[in-house]
Scaffold this active site. Structure first.
Site, short mmCIF file in Angstrom:
data_model
loop_
_atom_site.label_atom_id
_atom_site.label_comp_id
_atom_site.label_asym_id
_atom_site.label_seq_id
_atom_site.Cartn_x
_atom_site.Cartn_y
_atom_site.Cartn_z
CD GLU A 3 -2.80 -1.41 2.34
OE1 GLU A 3 -2.63 -0.65 3.31
OE2 GLU A 3 -3.63 -2.34 2.32
CD GLU A 39 -4.66 -7.97 0.52
OE1 GLU A 39 -5.53 -7.40 1.21
OE2 GLU A 39 -3.46 -7.66 0.58
#
Length: 513
Positions: free
Chosen positions: A264, A370
């Site tokens: 991220e 994910e």
């Protein structure tokens, strides 16, 4: 066309047109600013004051940038398309605009065509004996492993639950540990490492020939970084992070198929804030020096899920890739693109396709890393649509369904909870998406996964050669075990392993018995 004398960010040219309910619209245009650089967003007006984002791109002066996007509307309407840029000093120039609408049937047919073209291949097996064609040979073809990987998130609960182990092993060929390989799990205290759980999990999956993704070496979010690391001086952060990178990569480099290096990093910048603007690029280079084999992933959320998140629009993602590659020593680094896919808003299939189109133009492998969809009555249907869209795009190589199971995260209390408003949160410890309940009974999202696992593989085939000694079949890409039965073939003779790789021409396999 050019929009000039702009006073407000929304000042631009506008074009009116009619939209049809439930059609999927794709949009593309080339954009340039007369000066500077800025994100240019395309919108369509919907009912009342509302507007719907079409797509975004980082535009600049001196070169053209492609904006690709997509959207769907839930009613017939007349609307306007317009553009927004906060750089009001610049004119917005636009060229080669395209807006196309598709029915759902047309969209699905296009997807099927791509699957047939890129996920399958014609297989022709030619059987001979002493140089002559051998007819009436019974040939059985069984797929052992698909080329397109479908895996699942998992937790340490798999270590002591035999039923969960059986459920997982029967389905998936890849795994990502929810938390167990993260630094805050293995290095909760300074100077102490505990790899007990990830060691055992790696051993289990290795035993069952299930690939493991290394998730994640570092996390750019300060809230997901241990307090003892956050409290260190810059030089100590560098030492501690390098020590951890060296520890985890050397420990598992031969056991994983990929690394999420800096999680991220488009949303967060803990290491850049501490160590300088090239910190993450430096860590990618360090991982490559320790592991020259495995691809190194960026891993972000909202690139597919939320087009309004300007931090992670596809063109920004591509810029970040270029930044890492341009760091000294990283020129030939093997990068890959991780798209988390946590769909809280309903997925926009046309926007997903456009975003993947832009990212796949880099030539780098893409995984949905994910994937889950929002709890509610449409959860399973939305999961299926996203999985089908990913499988139908030739740039995507795998999907990890984010369904890591523990007896406590998919129990009755968790399954009874729901999002009544967009601000609602599930009870602490509950999973957003459960494939099975606490007793491992399959739930609707799990039914979807099971259906697609079965649909996207070649079931066992049995065919008989003709006088030319051949059998032929269209099969999904992947690894196969082929066996041959004929009176001239001794019983118990081993079969042949075949790998069906991508290709437009039939794969010719010659077998001499």
């Amino acid at each position: 066309m050019a929009a000039y004398d702009r006073k407000q960010p929304d000042d631009s040219f506008a074009r009116g047109f009619h939209l049809s309910k439930d059609h999927l619209y794709t949009f593309s245009a080339w954009l340039q600013l007369s000066e500077g650089r800025d994100i240019v967003q395309a919108f369509v007006n919907t009912s009342g004051p509302n507007r719907l984002i079409v797509g975004s791109v980082v535009a600049r002066s001196g070169c053209w940038s492609m904006l690709k996007g997509g959207f769907t509307v839930d009613q017939n309407m007349k609307t306007q398309l317009y553009f927004k840029s906060n750089n009001t000093k610049a004119e917005i120039w636009i060229d080669s605009v395209s807006l196309k609408g598709f029915t759902r049937g047309e969209w699905q047919q296009h997807r099927k065509t791509k699957i047939d073209e890129f996920r399958k291949r014609r297989l022709r097996i030619h059987v001979t004996s002493m140089g002559k064609n051998l007819d009436r040979v019974n040939v059985t073809i069984a797929q052992m492993r698909t080329q397109f990987a479908i895996g699942c998130g998992t937790t340490a609960s798999i270590l002591d639950n035999k039923d969960y182990q059986t459920w997982f092993v029967r389905r998936f060929q890849a795994a990502t540990f929810d938390n167990e390989m993260k630094w805050y799990y293995t290095g909760a205290s300074p100077g102490k490492e505990n790899y007990t759980d990830p060691d055992a999990m790696v051993s289990f999956f290795k035993k069952h020939k299930i690939d493991v993704r290394g998730h994640t070496i570092l996390w750019a979010n300060p809230n997901m970084t241990q307090s003892w690391v956050r409290s260190l001086t810059a030089s100590k952060v560098r030492e501690a992070a390098k020590r951890h990178v060296r520890s985890v990569v050397t420990r598992y480099s031969h056991d994983v198929i990929a690394w999420d290096v800096m999680n991220e990093n488009l949303h967060f910048s803990f290491y850049e804030d501490k160590l300088g603007p090239n910190a993450s690029s430096m860590f990618y280079g360090m991982v490559r020096s320790l592991d020259s084999k495995n691809p190194l992933f960026l891993n972000e959320y909202n690139t597919l899920e939320f087009p309004l998140d300007s931090k992670v629009i596809p063109s920004r993602y591509v810029e970040r890739i270029r930044e890492i590659q341009s760091f000294p020593g990283n020129e030939n680094i093997s990068l890959a693109i991780g798209l988390q896919g946590h769909f809280s808003p309903p997925p926009s299939l046309s926007y997903i396709r456009a975003a993947i189109d832009i990212l796949s133009a880099t030539g780098l492998p893409i995984w949905l890393t994910e994937l889950d969809t929002r709890r509610g009555p449409n959860q399973a249907a939305e999961l299926e649509e996203v999985m089908r869209e990913a499988f139908g795009h030739p740039g995507v190589e795998g999907i990890i369904v984010w369904g890591g199971w523990k007896p406590t995260n998919c129990n009755r209390t968790c399954l009874a909870a729901e999002h009544k408003t967009s601000a609602d949160r599930l009870p602490h410890g509950c999973a957003e998406m459960c494939l099975v309940d606490e007793n491992l009974r399959t739930l609707p999202p799990g039914d979807v996964v099971d259906k697609l696992l079965q649909e996207w593989r070649t079931t066992s085939l049995s065919k008989v050669t003709g006088k030319d000694g051949t059998v032929e079949e269209t099969v999904f890409l992947g690894k196969y075990s082929v066996r041959f039965f004929h009176p001239q073939i001794p019983a118990g003779r081993p079969g042949k392993k075949i790998v069906v790789t991508p290709g437009k021409d039939p794969l010719e396999v010659n077998v001499e018995l």
